[in-house]
Design an enzyme around this catalytic site. Sequence first.
Site, short mmCIF file in Angstrom:
data_model
loop_
_atom_site.label_atom_id
_atom_site.label_comp_id
_atom_site.label_asym_id
_atom_site.label_seq_id
_atom_site.Cartn_x
_atom_site.Cartn_y
_atom_site.Cartn_z
N LYS A 96 -13.34 36.71 -13.65
CA LYS A 96 -14.53 36.22 -14.34
C LYS A 96 -15.81 36.97 -13.95
O LYS A 96 -16.89 36.64 -14.45
CB LYS A 96 -14.70 34.72 -14.11
CG LYS A 96 -13.63 33.91 -14.82
CD LYS A 96 -13.82 32.42 -14.63
CE LYS A 96 -12.78 31.64 -15.42
NZ LYS A 96 -11.38 31.90 -14.98
N GLN A 180 -21.89 27.81 -9.42
CA GLN A 180 -22.64 27.57 -10.66
C GLN A 180 -23.24 26.16 -10.64
O GLN A 180 -22.58 25.20 -10.26
CB GLN A 180 -21.73 27.69 -11.88
CG GLN A 180 -21.16 29.08 -12.08
CD GLN A 180 -20.25 29.16 -13.29
OE1 GLN A 180 -19.49 28.24 -13.57
NE2 GLN A 180 -20.31 30.26 -14.03
N ARG A 225 -5.10 21.79 -15.89
CA ARG A 225 -5.52 20.41 -16.08
C ARG A 225 -5.48 20.06 -17.57
O ARG A 225 -5.84 20.86 -18.43
CB ARG A 225 -6.94 20.21 -15.56
CG ARG A 225 -7.05 20.36 -14.04
CD ARG A 225 -8.41 19.89 -13.55
NE ARG A 225 -8.62 20.26 -12.17
CZ ARG A 225 -9.71 19.95 -11.48
NH1 ARG A 225 -10.69 19.28 -12.06
NH2 ARG A 225 -9.84 20.31 -10.22
N ARG A 264 -11.57 33.86 -27.75
CA ARG A 264 -12.12 32.50 -27.72
C ARG A 264 -13.36 32.52 -26.84
O ARG A 264 -13.29 32.96 -25.69
CB ARG A 264 -11.12 31.49 -27.19
CG ARG A 264 -11.50 30.04 -27.54
CD ARG A 264 -10.59 29.02 -26.91
NE ARG A 264 -10.95 28.76 -25.52
CZ ARG A 264 -10.10 28.39 -24.57
NH1 ARG A 264 -8.81 28.25 -24.83
NH2 ARG A 264 -10.52 28.17 -23.33
N GLU A 281 -12.37 34.09 -23.42
CA GLU A 281 -10.93 34.12 -23.17
C GLU A 281 -10.27 35.15 -24.08
O GLU A 281 -10.20 34.97 -25.30
CB GLU A 281 -10.33 32.73 -23.43
CG GLU A 281 -10.89 31.63 -22.52
CD GLU A 281 -10.22 31.60 -21.18
OE1 GLU A 281 -9.43 32.52 -20.89
OE2 GLU A 281 -10.46 30.66 -20.42
#
Length: 307
Positions: A96, A180, A225, A264, A281
Site C-alpha cells: 500500500k 492513519q 473479515r 476498484r 485494488e
Amino acid sequence: MTPTTARLALATCAELPDLDPDDHALRDALAERGVAIEAVVWDDPTIDWGTYTHVLIRSTWDYTERPAQFADWTRRVERTSTLLNPATVVGWNIDKQYLRDLENAGLPIVPTIWLDPERNFDSRAIHTRFPAFGDFVIKPTVSAGSRDTGRYNAGVTQQRSMAITHAKNLLGVGRRVMIQRYLRNVDTTGETGLVYVDGEFSHSVRKNALLEGPYRVGLADELYRQEIMTAREANDAERELADRVVAALPDVIPGVDGPLLYTRVDLIPDDDGTPVVLEVELTEPSLFFAHAEGSVQRFADAVAARL
C-alpha cells in the site's frame, strides 16, 4: 459472440478451491461465452501454467502472508501466459505504499504516516507519531481484508500502549506500518467501492465500516473479515475522484500504457464529507457482481474480448 477455445485459469487460493461465491456467476457467464475455464490454486506446485493462454487473478487472498512468493508467481506466469492484470501492476499494488505515488500525483488519500522497519523505531518514537486526539488505525502496508489491522483511541492510555505493541510487532518482523487517523464519517456513510472495467465505470457498492477496536491476535487466522455490502450509487464527487485515479494509473505504474481489465477504487469521506482514496485494488479485488445488475455480463464480455 463467437465461442473461443482459449483456456483461462481463474486463480484462487487453497481455502477457496472452487472460487469465492461471488465469482461463481463470473464462471458461469464465461462458460456461456464459450470460454474454457478452470479454477486453479495459485501456489499449487503441480500446475503447469503454460497450459493456460490466460490467467485471471481472483480469490488469491492468502498471498499477503507470502507477498514475495506471490509476486514471483505472477512473473513466472507471464513467461508463458497472459496475466490479467499484468505482473507489473500486481507488483506495484501489493504494497500500500503505492498510495504515496497517488498522493504525489495530486490525488487525495487518507492522511498517512509511514513507519519503515529499517528505522528501528523505539516505543517513544512510535508514540510521537500517533495523533494527539481521536481514533487512529494501525495496519501493515501489505494486507488484505483488514487483516492485522486495529483501531485505537488516542485519548485512552491503555489503547495507545496497545497500538505501540501492535506497531512494534509488525516492524519487528520486517513489515512496514501505516498510521492513519480514523475518519469518523465512515461509521455512518461507509466506504464506497467503485468498479471499473477496461477503464470504464461499471458499478459501485457500499461497504460498512469494519474496524471496531484494537487488533486481536485471533483475527490473524481469518482469511478476511466478513463485509456487509449493499448497492450504492456513487455521487458526483466520488465519481470524479475515482475517474481521476483510473486516468492517472498509466502515469504512475511502470509499464502500463492503457486501461486495465479491472480496477476498484475505495473511497471514504473526510471530516468535511469530501471523498479521499482509501485503497486502489488492482490485484484480487472482490467485484461484488451480486450487487449490480448486468455487472457480471459486462465483465465477462471484457474478459472474453481479451482472449
